[in-house]
Every structure is written in C-alpha cells, then in structure tokens.
Design an enzyme around this catalytic site. Sequence first.
Site, mmCIF file in Angstrom:
data_model
loop_
_atom_site.group_PDB
_atom_site.id
_atom_site.type_symbol
_atom_site.label_atom_id
_atom_site.label_comp_id
_atom_site.label_asym_id
_atom_site.label_seq_id
_atom_site.Cartn_x
_atom_site.Cartn_y
_atom_site.Cartn_z
ATOM 1 C CE LYS A 84 110.108 -59.844 31.643
ATOM 2 N NZ LYS A 84 109.310 -60.921 31.032
ATOM 3 C CG ASP A 85 105.468 -59.169 29.673
ATOM 4 O OD1 ASP A 85 106.415 -59.837 29.228
ATOM 5 O OD2 ASP A 85 105.032 -59.280 30.838
ATOM 6 N NE ARG A 132 115.625 -62.101 27.071
ATOM 7 C CZ ARG A 132 116.086 -62.262 28.302
ATOM 8 N NH1 ARG A 132 117.394 -62.227 28.541
ATOM 9 N NH2 ARG A 132 115.265 -62.462 29.320
ATOM 10 N NE ARG A 133 114.750 -64.728 31.470
ATOM 11 C CZ ARG A 133 113.627 -64.425 32.102
ATOM 12 N NH1 ARG A 133 112.629 -65.291 32.153
ATOM 13 N NH2 ARG A 133 113.474 -63.237 32.659
ATOM 14 N NE ARG A 150 103.315 -68.857 29.397
ATOM 15 C CZ ARG A 150 102.048 -68.595 29.033
ATOM 16 N NH1 ARG A 150 101.454 -69.368 28.143
ATOM 17 N NH2 ARG A 150 101.396 -67.587 29.560
ATOM 18 N NE ARG A 156 107.730 -68.277 35.394
ATOM 19 C CZ ARG A 156 108.178 -67.335 34.590
ATOM 20 N NH1 ARG A 156 109.239 -67.550 33.829
ATOM 21 N NH2 ARG A 156 107.584 -66.160 34.534
ATOM 22 C CB CYS A 244 108.575 -59.755 24.031
ATOM 23 S SG CYS A 244 106.909 -60.469 24.066
#
Length: 322
Positions: A84-85, A132-133, A150, A156, A244
């Site tokens: 995804k990155d 997106r989230r 981040r 996190r 992304c």
Amino acid sequence: MDRLKTIRIGTRRSKLSIWQAEHVAELIKQRHAGIEVEIREYRTRSDLNPAAPLREIAGRGIFTDALETALRAREIDCAVHSLKDMPVEMGEGLALAAIPQRDDHRDALVSRSGVALADLPQGARIGTGSLRRRAQLLAVRPDLEMAHIRGNVPTRLDKLMASDSPFDAIVLAAAGLNRLGLSAQISEIFNESRMLSAAGQGALAVQCRAEQDALTFFGTLADWRASHSAAAERSFLHALEAGCSLPVAAYAKVAGKRLSLQGRVIALDGARQVDVSGDAIALGGLAGLDMARKLGAELAEEALKKGADLILDSLAKGQAHE
C-alpha cells in the site's frame, strides 16, 4: 540468481518492516535451497520526517525512495515494502517481482478503553495519519474529532496508552498488529461496508531490478490471487490519479472463478461518498492480470461518472490553499 549464495534484502528500520523482510527471507530459503539471506536497513524520507503529515512531504515514493536508490546502486538484490506504500508507477529500471500470499486487508480500531467505535463517547478524539480512514470514520460518526498521528505501530500504541494521551482511539492496519503479535490490542475490526481498505493493504511487495534473472528468481515468491487482486486495486488508484495519501479505497479478492473489486472515493468530511463494484473472470497468468487491470480502470471510470472527480477536485483545491 540461483548461482548466488547470499541474497541481500533491503528494508526500512521499523519492527514491522524488519518482520516483513524476515518473512520474505524465509520464503526465499523455502524455495531456493542453499541460499543465505542478509537484511540491510535503510531510512526513507518518511522516516526522516516522522511528524509531518504525509501530504506535506513532497514527491513520490516517500516510503520507498532510499530502498530504490539502494537497488539501483546494487547494494541490495531486492526490497520489501508494504504494497500500500508503493507508488502505482514503478521507478525507472525497477520492477514489482512478487506479491506473496496476502494477510488481513482490514483496518482495526484500538481504543484506550477497549470499546468499539459505536461505544466511544460523543466527540471522541481519533488518531490517524490517513485521509482515507479519517473520511470513512466521519461518514459513520460525524461527531468524532480527528487528530493527526504518525510513527511506527509500537510508537502509535505508546502514544495512545500514555497517561497524558490526547487520543481516545487510533486506527491501524490489522495486518501490522497481527504480524507484531499485537492482535490482542484490537478493539474492533471494520468490515468493508464501514471502512474499505487501502489498495494493497495487508500485502507485501518484493521489488527488484527489471532484469530477467531477478524477476525469475523472486517471481517464485508470488501468490497469483494476491497478485491479481492487487493489480485490480492499483489499477483503480492509477486511473483516478490518486496516490496512497488520498481518501480513495479499493479491495479485490478472488473467490472461485471470479475476481471481485470494490472501490470508494470519500470526501474529507465524510459527507459524500462514491462506491463502485464489479467482477471479472479470475485467470492465472498474464491474461488474468490484464483482466484485473481492465476491471480496475473500468470501475474508476464509473466512479468518475458518479461524481468522484468532484470529490478529488475539491480535495486538490483545498490542499492548494493550505
């Protein structure tokens, strides 16, 4: 490349990235007897700017640039990324050699109190670095306060659980938590109707130089179902010209003889959402990959006709005025 005794894998320095590289190393050893593997760690532009929102770090490949440089310099034989990155357009002279079997693609909520999203208090503060989230959370609960966060997965989690934490919950990829043995931290896993995942989420990418011997060697690690699903998802992203970091989601899967794809484009405040879905015959080989990419492009065109262009244009204008 079977003549080589040692394969050098490049990876980022986080615990999750190293786990992923070690996983690929084991796959290489399983498929190529007598091969040794060396893992080399690098810092990407994303790692050098750990606090900045992703959209503020200029240029393509913020998660992959250092590894791609090492590949071109022949310091390493392959690089392992979270798919995804990876930018949807490959860097010059490089190729995506393999996508191994995919892990859980879904997003997961981790809350301080261990409760699900519906049970968080009014105005709860959610930490995420993903537009997106953020957009999909607000579509479900407009009362939420979204806050930037981040860092790698353990960082996190530490920020969330600190005594002076500003967050009530954070959202992470379920795959990352599973890989680090942290699945017990998950308060809720979101299904596709509530939060559609990022293109390629839960999948690994093995990148190498665009040379036939390297492509043949690392191609033995590929899972065709994961590869075809990823091709459809990344084609959807590419056709929308969405990287992304934008509020665009896509998830494809192979079930029986069908490849199905869901795509979503969401306004930042969650107030507008365009959903598309479709399927195609699932075939192995290059013909199947072409059909998967065609499906992604067709659904992107359908999304644009339904108004996704207006959402993406408004986001672009908003960023231009920041």
